[in-house]
Design a protein around this motif. Sequence first.
Motif, PDB file in Angstrom:
ATOM      1  N   LEU A   1       5.249   6.253  -7.474  1.00  0.00           N
ATOM      2  CA  LEU A   1       5.473   6.371  -6.036  1.00  0.00           C
ATOM      3  C   LEU A   1       4.300   7.063  -5.346  1.00  0.00           C
ATOM      4  O   LEU A   1       3.891   6.670  -4.246  1.00  0.00           O
ATOM      5  N   LEU A   2       3.756   8.075  -5.995  1.00  0.00           N
ATOM      6  CA  LEU A   2       2.609   8.775  -5.421  1.00  0.00           C
ATOM      7  C   LEU A   2       1.391   7.863  -5.361  1.00  0.00           C
ATOM      8  O   LEU A   2       0.600   7.918  -4.408  1.00  0.00           O
TER       9      LEU A   2
ATOM     10  N   THR B   1      12.862  11.243   0.532  1.00  0.00           N
ATOM     11  CA  THR B   1      11.606  11.654   1.159  1.00  0.00           C
ATOM     12  C   THR B   1      10.500  10.654   0.854  1.00  0.00           C
ATOM     13  O   THR B   1       9.711  10.271   1.741  1.00  0.00           O
ATOM     14  N   PHE B   2      10.428  10.203  -0.391  1.00  0.00           N
ATOM     15  CA  PHE B   2       9.446   9.183  -0.759  1.00  0.00           C
ATOM     16  C   PHE B   2       9.687   7.903   0.036  1.00  0.00           C
ATOM     17  O   PHE B   2       8.753   7.290   0.557  1.00  0.00           O
ATOM     18  N   VAL B   3      10.935   7.485   0.113  1.00  0.00           N
ATOM     19  CA  VAL B   3      11.260   6.244   0.820  1.00  0.00           C
ATOM     20  C   VAL B   3      10.842   6.349   2.282  1.00  0.00           C
ATOM     21  O   VAL B   3      10.295   5.404   2.866  1.00  0.00           O
TER      22      VAL B   3
ATOM     23  N   HIS C   1      17.815   3.810  -4.701  1.00  0.00           N
ATOM     24  CA  HIS C   1      16.700   3.199  -3.981  1.00  0.00           C
ATOM     25  C   HIS C   1      16.004   2.216  -4.925  1.00  0.00           C
ATOM     26  O   HIS C   1      15.910   2.470  -6.131  1.00  0.00           O
ATOM     27  N   GLN C   2      15.495   1.112  -4.380  1.00  0.00           N
ATOM     28  CA  GLN C   2      14.893   0.085  -5.224  1.00  0.00           C
ATOM     29  C   GLN C   2      13.464  -0.252  -4.779  1.00  0.00           C
ATOM     30  O   GLN C   2      13.174  -0.290  -3.587  1.00  0.00           O
ATOM     31  N   LEU C   3      12.626  -0.501  -5.765  1.00  0.00           N
ATOM     32  CA  LEU C   3      11.263  -0.977  -5.527  1.00  0.00           C
ATOM     33  C   LEU C   3      11.120  -2.328  -6.221  1.00  0.00           C
ATOM     34  O   LEU C   3      11.341  -2.424  -7.431  1.00  0.00           O
ATOM     35  N   PHE C   4      10.807  -3.369  -5.465  1.00  0.00           N
ATOM     36  CA  PHE C   4      10.670  -4.718  -5.999  1.00  0.00           C
ATOM     37  C   PHE C   4       9.203  -5.135  -5.987  1.00  0.00           C
ATOM     38  O   PHE C   4       8.466  -4.831  -5.044  1.00  0.00           O
TER      39      PHE C   4
END
Length: 277
Positions: free
Chosen positions: A152-153, A101-103, A40-43
């Motif tokens: 993420l939180l 779950t986060f996504v 999974h990626q966060l940009f």
Amino acid sequence: MMPFLIAELATLDNLVPLYVYCVGSHEQKQLLRPNGYPAHQLFLCRSGKGIFQISGTREMEMSPGTMLILPANVPHEYFPAPGEDVWELGFVAFNGTSAPTFVDHLGSQIPTQLNETLFHELWHKLESLWHLLSLNGENSYWEASRRMYDMLLHILESQTSPELKQRVHAAGQPNIALQEAIKLIHDHYNERLLLANLARTVGYSIQHFNRLFISSYGVTPQQYIQQIRMRRSIQLLQDHPGISIEKVAQQMGMETSYFIRIFKRTYGQTPKQFIKK
């Protein structure tokens, strides 16, 4: 810029439910991934503009201050927008049993405009992760997982808290004023911030501003500033091994003896004791 860095500790993914796969930032060029990416990626877009083409969706633009979360194994392509010479894109890829779950909770595949304070905080966390992995490699396994979880939180909290605060401040205006005060504190925490100046800037008397702040955040403005300084000092000590206590105090806008005293009161140990551990 933070050169692309693959986390060697990704091979230990069976130990924790959330781990860092890779992290970095650079002047992004065209990149095609017909099979998606294995994590999974966060940009985060810091400057310039770029186009994301995700399988099954229309083209979407990422502009400065935006964030995009992309699930694993989703075919996609991205490239600088026409006429853009430099598109600076920060990224962190993560995986693990709790990652989906986060996504799901955060939403995905749509660029989100962040307020300036939140974007600055997330970029700082991105840099912190990069420096941690760059300097410590596999030894940073557990700490990298903690910081990824915290990042993420933090995003999830930012998506939830405005709605909750709106219920508390039905009129809306106190919320706006306090958000401006928080932004000022985060932008100038290492300077001499007087309560009178903060209150005047957001349009309240000292007494009323102090009362609203305590009601919303559970601490006084000065206590909040102190908390920010202490968290930032911990980050400096972790990210820059060998940095002197005097230098950290200076960057927090505090005298060294006062900084040591507040640090010990906050964490139960002196900065030197923290470094040794």
